[in-house]
Design a protein around this motif. Structure first.
Motif, PDB file in Angstrom:
ATOM      1  N   VAL A 175       0.771  -0.376  -0.120  1.00 57.85           N
ATOM      2  CA  VAL A 175      -0.071   0.077  -0.097  1.00 57.85           C
ATOM      3  C   VAL A 175       0.582   1.278   0.033  1.00 57.85           C
ATOM      4  CG1 VAL A 175      -0.252  -0.254   2.687  1.00 57.85           C
ATOM      5  CG2 VAL A 175      -1.864   0.893   1.200  1.00 57.85           C
ATOM      6  N   ASP A 176       0.605   2.390  -0.720  1.00 60.72           N
ATOM      7  CA  ASP A 176       1.402   3.351  -1.135  1.00 60.72           C
ATOM      8  C   ASP A 176       0.086   4.856  -0.349  1.00 60.72           C
ATOM      9  OD1 ASP A 176       0.186   3.926  -3.320  1.00 60.72           O
ATOM     10  OD2 ASP A 176       2.251   2.931  -3.855  1.00 60.72           O
ATOM     11  N   ASP A 177       0.627   6.076  -0.543  1.00 61.32           N
ATOM     12  CA  ASP A 177      -0.333   7.263  -1.245  1.00 61.32           C
ATOM     13  C   ASP A 177      -1.672   7.098  -2.204  1.00 61.32           C
ATOM     14  OD1 ASP A 177       1.860   7.995  -3.056  1.00 61.32           O
ATOM     15  OD2 ASP A 177       1.650  10.422  -1.854  1.00 61.32           O
ATOM     16  N   THR A 178      -1.696   6.607  -3.148  1.00 56.76           N
ATOM     17  CA  THR A 178      -2.405   5.871  -4.520  1.00 56.76           C
ATOM     18  C   THR A 178      -2.808   4.829  -4.312  1.00 56.76           C
ATOM     19  OG1 THR A 178      -0.122   5.313  -5.827  1.00 56.76           O
ATOM     20  CG2 THR A 178      -0.841   7.431  -5.662  1.00 56.76           C
ATOM     21  N   SER A 179      -2.231   3.560  -4.457  1.00 60.82           N
ATOM     22  CA  SER A 179      -3.383   2.544  -4.650  1.00 60.82           C
ATOM     23  C   SER A 179      -3.164   1.040  -3.054  1.00 60.82           C
ATOM     24  CB  SER A 179      -2.875   1.931  -5.947  1.00 60.82           C
ATOM     25  OG  SER A 179      -1.877   1.434  -5.446  1.00 60.82           O
ATOM     26  N   VAL A 180      -4.110   0.378  -3.199  1.00 61.66           N
ATOM     27  CA  VAL A 180      -3.570  -0.258  -2.631  1.00 61.66           C
ATOM     28  C   VAL A 180      -3.554  -2.069  -3.626  1.00 61.66           C
ATOM     29  CG1 VAL A 180      -4.918  -2.270  -0.745  1.00 61.66           C
ATOM     30  CG2 VAL A 180      -5.539   0.539  -0.868  1.00 61.66           C
ATOM     31  N   ARG A 181      -2.171  -2.792  -3.348  1.00 61.51           N
ATOM     32  CA  ARG A 181      -1.798  -4.007  -4.090  1.00 61.51           C
ATOM     33  C   ARG A 181      -1.822  -4.698  -3.459  1.00 61.51           C
ATOM     34  NH1 ARG A 181       0.109  -1.913  -9.294  1.00 61.51           N
ATOM     35  NH2 ARG A 181       0.113   0.192  -9.450  1.00 61.51           N
ATOM     36  N   CYS A 182      -1.999  -6.290  -4.248  1.00 67.79           N
ATOM     37  CA  CYS A 182      -1.687  -7.189  -4.226  1.00 67.79           C
ATOM     38  C   CYS A 182      -0.820  -8.324  -5.545  1.00 67.79           C
ATOM     39  CB  CYS A 182      -3.212  -8.432  -3.776  1.00 67.79           C
ATOM     40  SG  CYS A 182      -4.301  -8.665  -5.462  1.00 67.79           S
ATOM     41  N   ALA A 183      -1.203  -9.901  -4.884  1.00 68.40           N
ATOM     42  CA  ALA A 183      -0.300 -10.149  -6.376  1.00 68.40           C
ATOM     43  C   ALA A 183      -1.134 -10.982  -7.055  1.00 68.40           C
ATOM     44  CB  ALA A 183       0.412 -10.495  -5.165  1.00 68.40           C
ATOM     45  N   SER A 184      -2.572 -10.790  -6.922  1.00 65.38           N
ATOM     46  CA  SER A 184      -2.887 -12.114  -7.425  1.00 65.38           C
ATOM     47  C   SER A 184      -4.800 -11.473  -7.936  1.00 65.38           C
ATOM     48  CB  SER A 184      -4.214 -13.305  -6.489  1.00 65.38           C
ATOM     49  OG  SER A 184      -5.123 -13.701  -6.874  1.00 65.38           O
ATOM     50  N   VAL A 185      -4.981 -11.290  -8.974  1.00 61.55           N
ATOM     51  CA  VAL A 185      -5.910 -11.178  -9.569  1.00 61.55           C
ATOM     52  C   VAL A 185      -7.227 -11.260  -9.431  1.00 61.55           C
ATOM     53  CG1 VAL A 185      -7.587 -11.072 -11.832  1.00 61.55           C
ATOM     54  CG2 VAL A 185      -4.890 -10.568 -12.054  1.00 61.55           C
ATOM     55  N   LEU A 186      -7.716 -12.353  -8.777  1.00 68.21           N
ATOM     56  CA  LEU A 186      -8.946 -13.286  -8.193  1.00 68.21           C
ATOM     57  C   LEU A 186      -8.730 -12.703  -7.155  1.00 68.21           C
ATOM     58  CD1 LEU A 186      -8.661 -17.878  -9.404  1.00 68.21           C
ATOM     59  CD2 LEU A 186     -10.710 -15.570 -10.148  1.00 68.21           C
ATOM     60  N   ASP A 187      -7.921 -12.558  -6.038  1.00 67.41           N
ATOM     61  CA  ASP A 187      -7.917 -12.111  -4.990  1.00 67.41           C
ATOM     62  C   ASP A 187      -8.433 -10.748  -5.229  1.00 67.41           C
ATOM     63  OD1 ASP A 187      -7.079 -12.287  -2.060  1.00 67.41           O
ATOM     64  OD2 ASP A 187      -5.220 -11.550  -2.046  1.00 67.41           O
ATOM     65  N   ALA A 188      -7.532 -10.015  -5.866  1.00 65.74           N
ATOM     66  CA  ALA A 188      -7.745  -8.674  -6.220  1.00 65.74           C
ATOM     67  C   ALA A 188      -9.520  -8.406  -6.199  1.00 65.74           C
ATOM     68  CB  ALA A 188      -6.636  -8.264  -7.015  1.00 65.74           C
ATOM     69  N   ASP A 189      -9.890  -9.227  -7.051  1.00 63.68           N
ATOM     70  CA  ASP A 189     -11.394  -8.521  -7.343  1.00 63.68           C
ATOM     71  C   ASP A 189     -12.305  -8.892  -6.029  1.00 63.68           C
ATOM     72  OD1 ASP A 189     -13.755  -9.018  -9.515  1.00 63.68           O
ATOM     73  OD2 ASP A 189     -13.769 -11.058  -9.068  1.00 63.68           O
ATOM     74  N   LYS A 209       4.770  -3.369   4.443  1.00 62.55           N
ATOM     75  CA  LYS A 209       4.158  -3.385   3.146  1.00 62.55           C
ATOM     76  C   LYS A 209       3.845  -2.371   2.754  1.00 62.55           C
ATOM     77  CE  LYS A 209       1.939  -7.882   3.604  1.00 62.55           C
ATOM     78  NZ  LYS A 209       1.039  -8.774   3.993  1.00 62.55           N
ATOM     79  N   LEU A 210       4.215  -0.676   3.762  1.00 60.23           N
ATOM     80  CA  LEU A 210       3.949   0.324   3.634  1.00 60.23           C
ATOM     81  C   LEU A 210       5.097   0.994   2.213  1.00 60.23           C
ATOM     82  CD1 LEU A 210       3.171   1.646   6.817  1.00 60.23           C
ATOM     83  CD2 LEU A 210       1.176   1.016   5.147  1.00 60.23           C
ATOM     84  N   GLY A 211       4.707   1.465   1.642  1.00 59.61           N
ATOM     85  CA  GLY A 211       5.583   1.886   0.307  1.00 59.61           C
ATOM     86  C   GLY A 211       5.732   0.975  -0.687  1.00 59.61           C
ATOM     87  N   ALA A 212       5.990  -0.528  -0.368  1.00 55.66           N
ATOM     88  CA  ALA A 212       6.366  -1.129  -1.160  1.00 55.66           C
ATOM     89  C   ALA A 212       5.170  -1.054  -2.721  1.00 55.66           C
ATOM     90  CB  ALA A 212       5.691  -3.091  -0.618  1.00 55.66           C
ATOM     91  N   ARG A 213       5.551  -2.023  -2.884  1.00 55.08           N
ATOM     92  CA  ARG A 213       4.603  -2.167  -4.738  1.00 55.08           C
ATOM     93  C   ARG A 213       4.692  -3.784  -5.020  1.00 55.08           C
ATOM     94  NH1 ARG A 213       3.256   1.556  -6.837  1.00 55.08           N
ATOM     95  NH2 ARG A 213       2.897   0.480  -8.610  1.00 55.08           N
ATOM     96  N   ALA A 214       3.115  -3.906  -6.173  1.00 56.41           N
ATOM     97  CA  ALA A 214       2.876  -5.638  -6.036  1.00 56.41           C
ATOM     98  C   ALA A 214       2.504  -5.126  -7.310  1.00 56.41           C
ATOM     99  CB  ALA A 214       1.644  -5.738  -4.612  1.00 56.41           C
ATOM    100  N   SER A 215       2.472  -6.204  -7.866  1.00 53.50           N
ATOM    101  CA  SER A 215       2.208  -5.883  -9.339  1.00 53.50           C
ATOM    102  C   SER A 215       0.115  -6.441  -9.405  1.00 53.50           C
ATOM    103  CB  SER A 215       2.052  -7.675 -10.143  1.00 53.50           C
ATOM    104  OG  SER A 215       1.871  -8.783  -9.467  1.00 53.50           O
TER     105      SER A 215
END
Length: 260
Positions: A175-189, A209-215
């Motif tokens: 998570v960063d100051d613009t978005s919340v992310r994870c590593a799976s399309v199904l999980d994100a849905d 996980k703060l300031g990190a990135r995920a696809s």
């Protein structure tokens, strides 16, 4: 050689890990011409991606492949317990709570107040709920995902879309100051659908996980109302999140006593 670009720097860090199995933050910072803080951030990102494992003073090469659920469940246990303890008071007054898949969220199943209705697609959450006779459980079906120990897919999403809950408690990979992310399309849905069904959404993430990135992008930061993280969070990361308009709570390890 000075490595000012993050991708090149992380590629070099990973190359050294693959060669030596271990890197020192202090040594690498001097050799690459950047600060130790920058190296720690790089290591944190590689850990999120499952490529490295942080240790005292540096990092070691992670085991090949995606980080297993069991290992994620063991890592950062004290911090996760503190985050869960800080979340419990946030659930007071909520009659229906949706619990996401994730090793940080799962312990909440044993701690929600009696009389609560729990909605979840997470097998660990559903299992914990079956051990209680003072709550109501609404388990969501779908396609089983071994990596998350949860169900996902169109059936799961459709069931969530038919519901209205008071609070949704989510997990994320980054998570960063613009978005919340994870590593799976199904999980994100499923995370998006869970947040959409709730009047309030709380995100539980450890400080790495703060300031990190995920696809995979789950959604904008505005998807969540409150973020609860650990005491290891960097002040700059916390400030950026708060400046973006989200409530941020930092869990104190002493709060663990309240759930022990």
């Amino acid at each position: 050689m000075r490595y000012t670009e993050a991708p090149a720097r992380r590629a070099e860090l990973l190359r050294r890990l693959q060669t030596d199995g271990y890197v020192s933050c202090a040594q690498l910072a001097g050799e690459l011409g950047v600060s130790e803080m920058t190296i720690r951030r790089d290591i944190r990102q590689l850990q999120v991606e499952g490529l490295a494992r942080r240790v005292v003073g540096g990092a070691r090469l992670a085991e090949a492949g995606r980080v297993p659920f069991e290992r994620r469940n063991r890592e950062g246990t004290a911090e996760k317990r503190a985050i869960v303890a800080a979340c419990v008071p946030q659930l007071v007054g909520a009659s229906t709570i949706a619990l996401d898949a994730g090793t940080t969220v799962a312990p909440l199943a044993a701690l929600v107040p009696p009389g609560t209705t729990i909605v979840s697609h997470s097998v660990p959450v559903i299992t914990a709920c079956t051990l209680r006779d003072d709550i109501e459980l609404l388990g969501l079906g779908g396609i089983y995902q071994p990596d998350t120990r949860a169900f996902a897919g169109p059936t799961t999403r459709a069931e969530l879309e038919s519901l209205a809950v008071d609070v949704a408690v989510l997990s994320a990979t980054a998570v960063d100051d613009t978005s919340v992310r994870c590593a799976s399309v199904l999980d994100a849905d499923i995370k998006r659908a869970m947040a959409a069904s709730a009047r309030r959404t709380i995100l539980l993430v450890d400080h790495a996980k703060l300031g990190a990135r995920a696809s995979i992008r789950i959604g904008p930061l505005s998807l969540v109302d409150t973020i609860i993280t650990g005491a290891g969070a960097q002040p700059a990361d916390l400030a950026r999140l708060r400046d973006a308009g989200v409530e941020v709570l930092v869990a104190d390890a002493s709060e663990v006593a309240s759930i022990s």
